[in-house]
Design an enzyme around this catalytic site. Structure first.
Site, PDB file in Angstrom:
ATOM      1  N   CYS A   1      -3.149   4.405   9.514  1.00 25.65           N
ATOM      2  CA  CYS A   1      -1.626   4.538  10.005  1.00 25.65           C
ATOM      3  C   CYS A   1      -1.107   5.349  10.990  1.00 25.65           C
ATOM      4  CB  CYS A   1      -0.777   4.346   8.858  1.00 25.65           C
ATOM      5  SG  CYS A   1      -1.405   2.806   7.486  1.00 25.65           S
TER       6      CYS A   1
ATOM      7  N   CYS B   1      -0.731   8.630   6.776  1.00 28.14           N
ATOM      8  CA  CYS B   1      -2.052   8.259   6.496  1.00 28.14           C
ATOM      9  C   CYS B   1      -2.980   7.907   7.565  1.00 28.14           C
ATOM     10  CB  CYS B   1      -2.028   7.211   5.531  1.00 28.14           C
ATOM     11  SG  CYS B   1      -1.281   7.378   3.799  1.00 28.14           S
TER      12      CYS B   1
ATOM     13  N   CYS C   1       8.173   3.452   5.817  1.00 24.61           N
ATOM     14  CA  CYS C   1       7.289   3.135   4.433  1.00 24.61           C
ATOM     15  C   CYS C   1       8.179   2.943   3.312  1.00 24.61           C
ATOM     16  CB  CYS C   1       6.279   4.384   4.233  1.00 24.61           C
ATOM     17  SG  CYS C   1       7.298   5.964   3.913  1.00 24.61           S
TER      18      CYS C   1
ATOM     19  N   CYS D   1       0.794  -1.124   0.054  1.00 27.36           N
ATOM     20  CA  CYS D   1       0.090   0.031  -0.174  1.00 27.36           C
ATOM     21  C   CYS D   1       0.987   1.329  -0.108  1.00 27.36           C
ATOM     22  CB  CYS D   1      -0.911   0.027   1.100  1.00 27.36           C
ATOM     23  SG  CYS D   1      -2.141   1.316   1.285  1.00 27.36           S
ATOM     24  N   CYS D   2       1.741   1.432   0.901  1.00 27.88           N
ATOM     25  CA  CYS D   2       2.687   2.380   0.905  1.00 27.88           C
ATOM     26  C   CYS D   2       3.524   2.604  -0.448  1.00 27.88           C
ATOM     27  CB  CYS D   2       3.978   2.189   2.055  1.00 27.88           C
ATOM     28  SG  CYS D   2       3.349   2.453   3.759  1.00 27.88           S
TER      29      CYS D   2
END
Length: 241
Positions: free
Chosen positions: A204, A201, A229, A120-121
């Site tokens: 997170c 985000c 990340c 996702c990162c």
């Protein structure tokens, strides 16, 4: 009590650090072109942007809008774009990549495994960072040695790769950062007043409790060693820059 009241305590050599930071930014602007500042809109980054504007340096700023930022982050971004002398550029993930990832893994897969969180990162942060840094000779970050053990050796200037990286606040304390914000009336992220020292985000990031590590609110469900990340990892370890 807000972040300024809690943290604005300059170190004994604050003035010398500020002068060193100003000189470093001026040298970077004079010696490396093009270069840019990477900003997450956290406390360190708004200090650097303020200095760039105050010194009237031709250093544009970029922000990664991951599509999962807090509403307060986006509001601060709008204010910065309206007030900054330096141009502020926004980079977003490739929409089709996000759509496919969410369709395949769901809206919040980061909680299921480190691999999915890093995937996702990569889509939302690392790939946009690659585009933001394309063609740049150097970039500027808000990394500080005090932030975590993984950053304890952050240099003021890192020339170990083809693209130089400047960390002008490397030697600053958290108290120095907030002293600068207070004395210069810098617009800062309101979540700092709610015990968020490090803001990323929304899924997170959480507030921290008294005595917790500075970055404890980032990816708190993971092992401490995994808490990056990919934005500040060397190429040989698979990162972008």
């Amino acid at each position: 009590m807000g972040a300024i009241e809690l943290h604005a305590r300059p170190s004994r050599d604050y003035t010398a650090k500020l002068e060193q930071t100003q000189a470093l930014l001026m040298r970077a602007a004079a010696s490396f072109s093009p270069l840019t500042q990477a900003s997450s809109l956290g406390a360190e980054d708004v200090v650097i942007t303020h200095l760039i504007n105050q010194l009237e340096l031709d250093i544009p700023v970029f922000v990664l809008d991951t599509g999962m930022l807090h509403a307060q982050t986006l509001e601060l971004l709008d204010r910065l774009k309206a007030s900054s002398r330096a141009p502020v550029r926004v980079y977003r993930p490739v929409q089709e990549s996000v759509v496919q990832f969410v369709r395949r893994e769901g809206a919040e897969p980061m909680y299921r495994s480190i691999e999915l969180r890093k995937a996702c990162c990569h889509i939302r942060k690392v790939e946009p960072l690659q585009r933001a840094l394309e063609g740049q000779r150097a970039w500027i970050t808000g990394l500080r040695r005090e932030q975590s053990t993984a950053r304890a050796d952050v240099p003021l200037q890192d020339s170990s790769e083809a693209r130089a990286k400047f960390n002008p606040l490397a030697e600053w304390t958290w108290g120095d950062v907030w002293h600068y914000i207070a004395t210069n009336e810098v617009d800062y992220h309101p979540l700092h007043d709610e015990f968020y020292p490090s803001i990323g985000c929304a899924p997170c990031t959480r507030a921290i409790s008294l005595g917790e590590d500075f970055r404890a609110g980032r990816w708190w469900w993971e092992d401490e060693a995994a808490k990056e990340c990919g934005l500040h990892v060397k190429n040989k370890e698979g990162a972008a820059a």
